[in-house]
Design a protein around this motif. Structure first.
Motif, short mmCIF file in Angstrom:
data_model
loop_
_atom_site.label_atom_id
_atom_site.label_comp_id
_atom_site.label_asym_id
_atom_site.label_seq_id
_atom_site.Cartn_x
_atom_site.Cartn_y
_atom_site.Cartn_z
N SER A 105 58.60 77.47 63.00
CA SER A 105 59.52 78.29 62.18
C SER A 105 60.47 79.06 63.09
N SER A 147 59.67 82.04 57.65
CA SER A 147 58.66 83.06 57.97
C SER A 147 57.96 82.72 59.27
N THR A 190 53.08 78.10 57.75
CA THR A 190 53.69 76.87 57.21
C THR A 190 52.59 75.97 56.62
N ASP A 193 60.67 72.40 57.78
CA ASP A 193 59.52 72.99 58.45
C ASP A 193 58.31 72.26 57.88
MG LIG Z 1 55.76 78.30 60.31
#
Ligand SMILES: [Mg+2]
Ligand SMILES: Nc1nc2c(ncn2[C@@H]2O[C@H](COP(=O)(O)OP(=O)(O)OP(=O)(O)O)[C@@H](O)[C@H]2O)c(=O)[nH]1
Length: 415
Positions: free
Chosen positions: A88, A106, A113, A131
């Motif tokens: 991320s 985030s 994730t 992601d």
């Molecule tokens: Mg992540």
């Protein structure tokens, strides 16, 4: 470049198509960035062939087609790796967003994730970074991972690790390869490796040596798990101007199909003079191709000349350049805030925020007139159309150079 334009116009007037075709590719090659340009080898040959045969409408159409393709190109980048490796953070770094900014992916010290998440680029909505959860994550079994995430959707894959690459990563790379897609291995958190080494071995610490050790370790690890001719990029997501980040960007650009390069080059953050120059090269190429197109168009009898010198259009062009280099009004406000100064103050260091000052510059009209007259000794003919496109060519070049120079000035001030 201006010399080439003059020669081009002379050859167009004399219908010297052999010479036009012979000059085109070498001039284009001189102009484009080191990572390649917008025209594919096929487009280059077809434009050259059309020039050689004097098929001017075809030249215009082919250039326009390449420009439109570059303008509309979409890009989907898949970022994979185990939990906590910095996927991320990497996506945010490439999108030029800090972790706390609106729309950023985030980032956290706990697992975040869990499902495939798209992040559109804030300025270039045709570009999406995906992601993707690590291969070992529940619901994402290694054997069916690529099918589950829909591998065909992505232009290329970035496989991220912050320690050693796992067997799952290598297996994934092999499968990606078999499916005819590209992958790149990226090792993150180099900054903290260097910090730790320095802290614990202050006497013997040498950053090059530590970097080489990490590189060798990653390469050995990758070849042990069966990756042929591995290559690895060592980066820090906290400092995209350092380590192998610039090399990674250049490699990705070079490997992309020509029409997708333009949008990728534009979205890369301006973290150093070299990245500003690269962006300048891509935009210069576009100005040049547009000038070629308009130049050829003005020699086709009874063709309406499309690009008039329309002031609102020129103002929009300057705005677009400013946005590409992060000098749009919103960004300027942020820069002023960071520097603890006012927007007015920023205006006094820069030249690209004042459209009227740039557009009033008499030298542009004079230059265009001189360039046109140097080949167009006769009255009538395409002279007015030629002066028009030359004015636009010189003005856009001036906009671009002024914005890029300002970007460098502000970059230096923020360091
Ligand atoms: Mg992540
Ligand atoms: N020092 C350092 N820390 C980093 C770097 N990249 C990420 N981190 C930190 O590593 C932690 C995990 O980063 P994320 O970007 O959330 O990692 P992720 O791969 O998305 O993690 P999951 O979503 O849980 O799979 C965060 O605390 C980041 O601040 C880096 O290059 N250097």
């Amino acid at each position: 470049m201006d010399l080439y334009i003059t020669a081009f116009l002379k050859n167009m007037t004399g219908k010297n198509f052999q010479q036009l075709a012979a000059d085109f590719v070498p001039e284009y090659s001189k102009l484009i960035s080191k990572s390649g340009g917008i025209l594919s080898p096929e487009s280059l040959s077809s434009i050259q062939a059309a020039l050689q045969e004097g098929k001017l409408k075809d030249v215009v159409e082919k250039i326009q087609q390449s420009l439109t393709e570059a303008e509309n190109a979409s890009l989907a980048v898949a970022v994979i790796g185990e939990s906590g490796t910095g996927k991320s953070s990497f996506i945010n770094a490439l999108r030029g967003l800090s972790h706390e900014e609106e729309g950023s992916a985030s980032v956290g010290v706990v697992e975040t994730t869990m499902k495939k998440t798209p992040y559109q680029h804030p300025k270039y909505p045709n570009v999406t970074f995906w992601d993707l959860p690590g291969t070992g994550t529940p619901n994402f079994h290694p054997d069916t991972y690529l099918e589950t995430v829909g591998f065909a959707e992505y232009d290329f894959f970035i496989i991220i690790s912050s320690s050693r690459f796992s067997f799952n990563d290598a297996d994934l790379a092999r499968k990606i390869n078999e499916m005819g897609k590209k992958f790149y291995f990226v090792r993150t958190k180099i900054d903290s490796d260097l910090y730790n080494e320095k802290k614990f071995k202050p006497k013997s610490f040498k950053s090059e040596k530590v970097l080489q050790q990490i590189r060798d370790y990653c390469l050995a690890n990758l070849s042990n798990i069966g990756v042929l001719e591995p290559d690895v990029f060592l980066i820090s997501n906290f400092d995209v101007g350092d380590f192998d980040f610039p090399k990674l960007e250049q490699t990705l650009l070079k490997d992309l199909p020509a029409h997708k390069r333009h949008v990728f080059a534009l979205l890369l953050p301006d973290f150093c003079d070299a990245s500003i120059e690269m962006k300048r090269d891509f935009l210069k190429e576009k100005i040049w191709l547009n000038a070629m197109k308009s130049g050829v168009l003005s020699f086709i009898p009874f063709m309406p000349f499309i690009n008039g010198f329309d002031l609102p259009e020129q103002e929009m062009c300057l705005k677009v350049y400013r946005s590409h280099f992060g000098l749009d009004d919103k960004s300027i406000e942020k820069i002023a805030e960071k520097l603890g100064t006012s927007v007015q103050d920023i205006k006094s260091y820069t030249k690209s925020l004042d459209f009227w000052h740039l557009v009033k510059d008499d030298s542009i009209a004079t230059k265009a007139m001189k360039c046109a007259e140097s080949f167009c000794a006769f009255k009538g003919g395409p002279l007015s159309a030629v002066v028009q496109f030359l004015k636009i060519y010189f003005l856009h070049s001036k906009f671009l150079n002024t914005v890029a120079d300002d970007a460098k000035i502000l970059l230096r001030m923020m360091k």
